[in-house]
Design a protein around this motif. Sequence first.
Motif, short mmCIF file in Angstrom:
data_model
loop_
_atom_site.label_atom_id
_atom_site.label_comp_id
_atom_site.label_asym_id
_atom_site.label_seq_id
_atom_site.Cartn_x
_atom_site.Cartn_y
_atom_site.Cartn_z
N ASP A 1 46.99 8.86 11.79
CA ASP A 1 47.89 9.47 10.81
C ASP A 1 49.29 9.71 11.34
O ASP A 1 50.19 10.08 10.60
CB ASP A 1 47.32 10.82 10.33
CG ASP A 1 46.13 10.61 9.41
OD1 ASP A 1 46.05 9.51 8.84
OD2 ASP A 1 45.31 11.53 9.28
N GLU B 1 51.45 3.56 3.79
CA GLU B 1 50.83 4.17 2.61
C GLU B 1 49.30 4.19 2.74
O GLU B 1 48.64 5.13 2.30
CB GLU B 1 51.27 3.42 1.34
CG GLU B 1 52.71 3.79 0.97
CD GLU B 1 53.33 2.89 -0.07
OE1 GLU B 1 54.46 3.18 -0.48
OE2 GLU B 1 52.70 1.87 -0.44
N LYS C 1 48.56 7.12 4.93
CA LYS C 1 48.75 8.38 4.21
C LYS C 1 47.58 8.65 3.28
O LYS C 1 47.04 9.75 3.24
CB LYS C 1 50.03 8.32 3.36
CG LYS C 1 51.26 8.80 4.07
CD LYS C 1 52.39 8.98 3.06
CE LYS C 1 53.73 8.66 3.70
NZ LYS C 1 54.78 8.37 2.75
N GLN C 2 47.20 7.64 2.53
CA GLN C 2 46.15 7.87 1.53
C GLN C 2 44.79 8.03 2.16
O GLN C 2 43.96 8.79 1.67
CB GLN C 2 46.12 6.72 0.51
CG GLN C 2 47.33 6.76 -0.41
CD GLN C 2 47.19 5.85 -1.59
OE1 GLN C 2 47.10 4.63 -1.43
NE2 GLN C 2 47.16 6.42 -2.78
N SER C 3 44.54 7.32 3.27
CA SER C 3 43.23 7.48 3.88
C SER C 3 43.15 8.83 4.59
O SER C 3 42.07 9.35 4.83
CB SER C 3 42.91 6.31 4.82
OG SER C 3 43.98 6.08 5.69
N GLY C 4 44.32 9.42 4.88
CA GLY C 4 44.30 10.77 5.44
C GLY C 4 44.14 11.82 4.36
O GLY C 4 43.38 12.77 4.50
N SER C 5 44.86 11.62 3.24
CA SER C 5 44.94 12.70 2.24
C SER C 5 43.96 12.53 1.09
O SER C 5 43.56 13.51 0.47
CB SER C 5 46.35 12.76 1.67
OG SER C 5 46.58 11.62 0.86
N GLY C 6 43.61 11.30 0.76
CA GLY C 6 42.78 11.07 -0.42
C GLY C 6 43.55 11.26 -1.71
O GLY C 6 42.96 11.34 -2.79
N GLY C 7 44.88 11.34 -1.63
CA GLY C 7 45.67 11.67 -2.83
C GLY C 7 46.51 10.52 -3.35
O GLY C 7 46.67 9.47 -2.71
#
Lengths: 501, 142, 372
Positions: free
Chosen positions: A4, A87, A90-96
């Motif tokens: 991340d 990206e 980011k998304q695999s960290g946040s799920g958002g």
Amino acid sequence: MPVDFMYPEYEIARNDSRCIRCRVCERQCANEVHSYEESGNFMLSDESKCVNCHRCVSLCPTRALKIVKSDHCFKENANWNQAAIKEIYKQSGSGGVLLSSMGNPERYPVYWDKMLINASQVTNPSIDPLREPMETKVFLGKKPERIERGPDGSLRNNLTPQLELAMPVMFSAMSYGSISYNAHESLARASRELGIFYNTGEGGLHEDFYQYGENTIVQVASGRFGVHREYLEAGAAIEIKMGQGAKPGIGGHLPGEKIVGDISKTRMIPEGSDAISPAPHHDIYSIEDLRQLVFSLKEATQYKKPVIVKVAAVHNIAAIASGIARSGADIIAIDGFRGGTGAAPTRIRDNVGIPIELALASVDARLRDEGIRNNVSLVAGGSIRNSADVVKAIALGADAVYIATGALLALGCHLCRSCQSGKCNWGIATQRPELVKRLNPDMGFRRLVNLLTAWNHEIKELMGGMGINSIEALKGNRLMLRGTGLNENELGILGISHAGE
Amino acid sequence: MKRVYVNEKWCLGCRLCEYNCAFANTGERNMALALRNLEISPRIRIEEGSDICFAVSCRHCEEPLCVKGCITGALSIEDGIIMVDEDKCVSCYTCILSCPYGAVSPSEHGAVQKCELCVKNRSGAPACVAGCPNGAIVYEER
Amino acid sequence: MLKENLNGKEGQIRIPSGCAIAGLFSRSGKSVSGETIVNAMTVMHDRSNGLGGGFAGYGIYPQYKDLYALHVFYNNVSAKEECEKYIDKAFEVINLSRIPIRKTPRITDEPLIWRYFVAPHHNKLMDSQLDEDEYVVRAVIRINTSFDGSYVFSSGKNMGSFKAVGFPEDVGTFYRLDEYEGYCWTGHGRYPTNTPGWWGGAHPFSMLDYSIVHNGEISSYDANRRFIEMYGYKCTLLTDTEVITYIVDFLTRKQALTLTEVADIIAAPFWSTIESKPPKERERLTYLRNAFSSLLITGPFSILLGFSGGMMALNDRLKLRSMVVAEKGDMVYAASEEAAIRMMEPELDRIWSPMGGEPVIVTLEGGAEQCR
């Protein structure tokens, strides 16, 4: 997770031989990038927090600061570029869902830049705007199908309510909440001074700004925030927002932390509650429903105000506009895919909608083909960047244009595209009082007036060059445009010839 | 007479006025050269409270207590501007004590210093006003 | 020489031109020989370049004054046969003949030029639910857009346009205008900046009894064209005269506006002028400019509009083209140059230059036959 970790996109380059340790940068950065280390008398920078908004750079009295793009790089890959890779992390960290602000920044064609404007030579004279009258006043609204005469034979004024603009540019919708009180005050005062209109967006109208009602367009959007009778009556026109170029097909979301004080009061929702505008209007699932809302609003205001319907430029825009032109609406505003926003899902902002140039050209042509162009005026928005864009839009068929990003730039915005953070260092897209006060409306309104006054001069120069002395003779005058580097299809849709033809 | 006025509503507390003032009064051509590694002693100062801040400098009062109290005649009114004659000042600081705004301060050379609307330095017009990014300090007739 | 076999491609590209115009009008309805207007054009020879000239005469067909006179160019016999079939279907043809010409070496490559005196076929007219004029307009547009090699260049009652590629004085000789008499004549000499004009592209341009001769190059062309085409008109020639004629037809015939109101729309006063008017007049002018904003014409023009029983002279709002008007007794003259007027009548009672946007409208005494 180590994956991340993102190396910052920007580096802060401080020329230490110029830095006088005045600490203005430190005081002015709401992101807390800069700090002073007393023991060693030096300045520290944490570039990971930097959004590249240039507040520090602009205020540094010795020009000791600049922001540079980091040359840290991923292994080159034309397909998986840096943004695409980041990206994923980011998304695999946040799920958002990824969020972004302002207009689509991707490399799609900008058709304004592929069209050139005509000028007179020999066979007809150009007109000098410094010596001859040059008119940019326009009226927006439906035009009568037939004239009517009174018993004495004199013409009856059978026009439905119209908006009179001193020049064909308006400020498009930005809500109080998404932008600050001072930004709104600047827009309202500038509109009055310029003889044009600004738009409340879906945030209601602060009671302090009712005095600018004659230059205000009040918006009714899917959340109906801030809509009440006095609100509708306060404005010169009512805009129904069906869609927005930056995020066609979805609604809006102003987070609860921004719903404070006057904003909560103006929107008529409790403090701290999220203001969620639904994707559709839940009373409009089809065109006949739109017609009902148009007439409800007209009934509510005794048919004294024109109604605008704002839609995002999407694939089927010509047919949609044709439906709206028969819905009783007086004005259609089309918002192209480069239009700005305070916050939108990145995927939608960057992949949904079509360019305003093509949308405008095809809507104008379709309405003419159907003989209903006079039913409505057309307002084009979604990245009008300068007076030449305005002239091109009008030559394609617009009656006027909407600008917003340009207006924010005039107020100080540096397009850092971080509006969603609420920490706008320029006092625009923020509600934090210490940041809001950074935008002094006395200065802001003057800059907006300057900008549009300059554009109006340029529009007149361009018109004079074409031998046109009234803006109405430019509307839809596509012979005044030529394309460069466009294919047959594009030229066909724009309805223009290629340069040299 | 035109005077410097402050509008605390728009003061951001950035302190650029202090640095512009200090620089204007050094006589140097380059701010970095003039102020690097210098503890500045400006004639305008930001006062900060909890969530309010504003700049304070000499009001150029019509009946100035500092001039009245000056024992050597070092302070005088010239065209409405209260000026300091450094040669006459004996650093008794009576003026500092009597100024209700705290707009007079000791200078590095012993004599007192105060805002003289930049008429004596190269700036020619108030540097604090020219450098304020938010229109919080203005120089105008009221 | 019709459009499809022409290199110049008139109707495919837009050709700017400079021009000479002249007109005469007898308020008492006195008949004047076509020779007079031809002479007036002769002195403005240098304002044309031999690529188009033409005339319109009013009151020239008194024996057929209730019939539409169709003047048609044909490319060849087969085009004529094809088109005549349509004319026969749509109209009762009372008389048809070649238009008499006088051969001159200065006018060559002439097409077949025919004239038909017609009335709309009664049953067809009833079926169409149109008024007579609209019926004729649609038939003319139909021929001009869908019959290759045929072109109707005049379609009014008791009036006719005569035009060709050549200098105007030669066109006058060619059509034997000295043998016609009318109470109103307009003339035109063309100076296109592009390849040789096409016979149909010469002026006047007419539609029903409206005819327009025009000098100028309007900068609002495409704005006007794209607007007027919404109302059933097809601008096939891409010339200013064509679009101006359609605008006048739309505003007078379809919207029932007066010619003064038409002038207030197409050469509208500036907003600053409108502001200075008394409230009622201000409201009237604002209404017209707003309601018909897309019909404002900008750029230089001077036009003479002929119609049954009247003539209007109008300049653009900045007066970017010359135009002089004069009176002598019951006669009114207008021309690009005073010399042309003096040629028609050396001793004048009054001569003046109308202001930009200020129409000069003259009609027959005792009311025009059909003054709209």
